[in-house]
Write a protein that holds these residues in place. Structure first.
Motif, PDB file in Angstrom:
ATOM      1  N   ASP A  44       0.864  -1.180   0.000  1.00 14.35           N
ATOM      2  CA  ASP A  44       0.000   0.000   0.000  1.00 14.35           C
ATOM      3  C   ASP A  44       0.901   1.231   0.000  1.00 14.35           C
ATOM      4  OD1 ASP A  44      -1.668   2.152   0.583  1.00 14.35           O
ATOM      5  OD2 ASP A  44      -2.820   1.066   2.099  1.00 14.35           O
ATOM      6  N   PRO A  45       0.823   2.092  -1.014  1.00 11.00           N
ATOM      7  CA  PRO A  45       1.723   3.246  -1.065  1.00 11.00           C
ATOM      8  C   PRO A  45       1.552   4.207   0.113  1.00 11.00           C
ATOM      9  CG  PRO A  45      -0.008   3.430  -2.713  1.00 11.00           C
ATOM     10  CD  PRO A  45      -0.094   2.050  -2.165  1.00 11.00           C
ATOM     11  N   GLN A  46       0.425   4.134   0.781  1.00  6.34           N
ATOM     12  CA  GLN A  46       0.210   5.005   1.940  1.00  6.34           C
ATOM     13  C   GLN A  46       0.847   4.429   3.195  1.00  6.34           C
ATOM     14  OE1 GLN A  46      -3.739   6.557   2.086  1.00  6.34           O
ATOM     15  NE2 GLN A  46      -3.551   7.342   4.179  1.00  6.34           N
ATOM     16  N   THR A  50      -3.293  10.394  -4.111  1.00  6.31           N
ATOM     17  CA  THR A  50      -3.049  10.330  -5.549  1.00  6.31           C
ATOM     18  C   THR A  50      -1.572  10.502  -5.856  1.00  6.31           C
ATOM     19  OG1 THR A  50      -5.253  11.180  -6.050  1.00  6.31           O
ATOM     20  CG2 THR A  50      -3.577  11.394  -7.771  1.00  6.31           C
ATOM     21  N   GLY A  88       0.779   7.556  -4.741  1.00  6.72           N
ATOM     22  CA  GLY A  88       0.666   6.393  -5.591  1.00  6.72           C
ATOM     23  C   GLY A  88       1.601   6.433  -6.777  1.00  6.72           C
TER      24      GLY A  88
END
Length: 470
Positions: A147-149, A337, A340
């Protein structure tokens, strides 16, 4: 090492590590070693020259501190790529940075180096056990694209921790895990910055953040700092329309002042009225040795103007490369956004391990232990400096953070003292190098977190006396 170099002389007055340092420095300055060229590994060179590894490491440390080489982890140590390819006289500064700017550390930490936690107190056995368990229990979520977050369990644990310890009300959705503090700044800049935006920057202020923002093409506006922290009124006079303000409100870096409540309120009023952003760097708020920690500036933010940054580099280890950013709820979609599209991922295994470390209460216990340990080590160094150099240094009395500010009572050039100290193996930084505008003050920044005993503190104070030529 090429056999054209003069042999090392163990009987010479110059220590072996410095002789080795001079070999490399002269070879780089003369162009015999080119920018980007790889140096022998510490182990290989120590074996070839029949030296202790620590001797080679000390030489490499000095080269790195002066900017001649860069450490690249498993890729080894290379000659700094930014050095000029034209041979010049030894001692001439050739790096694309100010001569007084503090240099990065390389292979091993040196005594009195600032910004490092107590490496001898890292909970290695517990950490190894948690890492092993995370590996055994890891499923497909640890093998697919992350998960990029950031790892959700870690973000949930941080949301609870921040609510209790820093007074910040946030959800896991608002938290972004980043690969270090500069990665937090990168995410902010990519999400909100426009070329040429003006940014208030504390003067003196953290030089790594200053370099990054300059590279990001911001127009930095140096704002003076006093005993109450950032002078907000001065910032408004200098650049009322600035889009950002970067502050260290809990423990100003490097002077140690706490941003007063009236200035906190004024800063937030300015940001709200201007539609500007405040970047809060809460880099060492866990370490206060008298009284209770001051709540984060973010805890007072009712208009969603504060971007809160913190890192595990000071509370666990810098090698983890884990930091986190809390953004206002209204900005979550924009940041999600942008993140990502970035290569800002942190290893899932480390995130899962830190998550368990927090959830199971180990983190709170570790912080309590470190606060007591650092209070003792701070006292060791303060007592030794006062006994050995009391008439020459005026020490700050702020019982917080991870370093001391030692002002030069009789004047003197802090850069010269820092260079001499580095030659003696001490990683002291000059305060003047942290200024960008006029009004520089000369002082020494001394880390105390790795001063393990009174005896070591006394020995370090005596070395510093030599560096001060007293």
């Amino acid at each position: 090492m090429p056999n054209t170099y003069p042999p090392l002389d163990p009987q010479a007055a110059t220590p072996i590590y410095r002789q080795l340092y001079l070999r490399f420095r002269d070879a780089i300055s003369a162009g015999r070693l080119q920018p980007g060229e790889r140096l022998p590994s510490v182990r290989a060179l120590a074996a070839e020259l029949n030296l202790a590894r620590g001797t080679v490491e000390a030489a490499y440390q000095m080269l790195g501190g002066e900017g001649y080489v860069q450490a690249r982890g498993p890729a080894g140590t290379v000659v700094a790529p930014l050095l000029s390819t034209t041979p010049v006289a030894v001692g001439v500064q050739r790096l694309e940075r100010p001569p007084t700017a503090p240099g990065p550390s390389t292979l091993v930490p040196m005594p009195l180096q600032i910004g490092l936690p107590a490496l001898d107190a890292f909970p290695r056995k517990l950490w190894t056990r948690l890492v092993g368990r995370a590996l055994r229990q890891g499923g497909l979520d640890g093998l697919v694209y992350p998960d990029p977050q950031g790892h959700l369990a870690l973000r949930k644990a941080l949301a609870i921790y921040l609510g209790v310890s820093r007074g910040i009300s946030c959800t896991a959705e608002q938290i972004f895990i980043c690969a270090g503090y500069r990665a937090c700044l990168d995410l902010i800049c990519r999400s909100l910055l426009h070329d040429g935006d003006r940014c208030w920057f504390e003067d003196p202020g953290y030089f790594q953040a200053r370099r990054f923002l300059e590279q990001a093409r911001t127009q930095l506006v140096p704002v003076p700092v006093d005993g109450d922290g950032l002078d907000v009124e001065a910032g408004m006079a200098l650049a009322p329309d600035a889009r950002f303000a970067l502050v260290t409100p809990h423990h100003q870096s490097p002077l140690g002042a706490t941003l007063s409540l009236p200035r906190r309120q004024r800063l937030l009023e300015w940001a709200s009225s201007q539609g500007s952003w405040v970047i809060e760097d809460d880099y060492d708020s866990e370490y206060r040795y008298r009284g209770r920690p001051v709540p984060a500036l973010k805890s007072l933010d009712t208009q969603g103007r504060v971007l809160y940054c913190a890192t595990f580099s000071k509370v666990l280890a810098p090698g983890l490369r884990l930091a986190y950013l809390v953004v206002p709820q209204a900005q979550v979609a924009r940041f999600a956004t942008v993140v990502g599209d970035m290569q800002n991922h942190c290893p899932h295994l480390l995130q899962a391990t830190v998550s368990a470390f927090i959830e199971e209460g180990h983190f709170a216990r570790h912080l309590r232990k470190m606060r007591g340990l650092y209070a003792d080590r701070r006292r060791y160094l303060v007592d030794a400096l006062q006994a050995e150099l009391g008439e020459h240094l005026q020490l700050d009395n702020k019982a917080a953070g991870m370093h001391l500010v030692a002002h030069l009572s009789g004047g003197g050039d802090d850069c010269t003292i820092a260079r001499r100290a580095r030659d003696l193996g001490l990683a002291i930084e000059p305060l003047s190098g942290w200024y960008r505008g006029p009004g520089q003050r000369h002082a020494l920044l001394l880390g105390f977190t790795n001063v393990a005993s009174r005896e070591q503190a006394v020995a370090l104070a005596r070395q510093l006396r030599l560096a001060m030529d007293l």
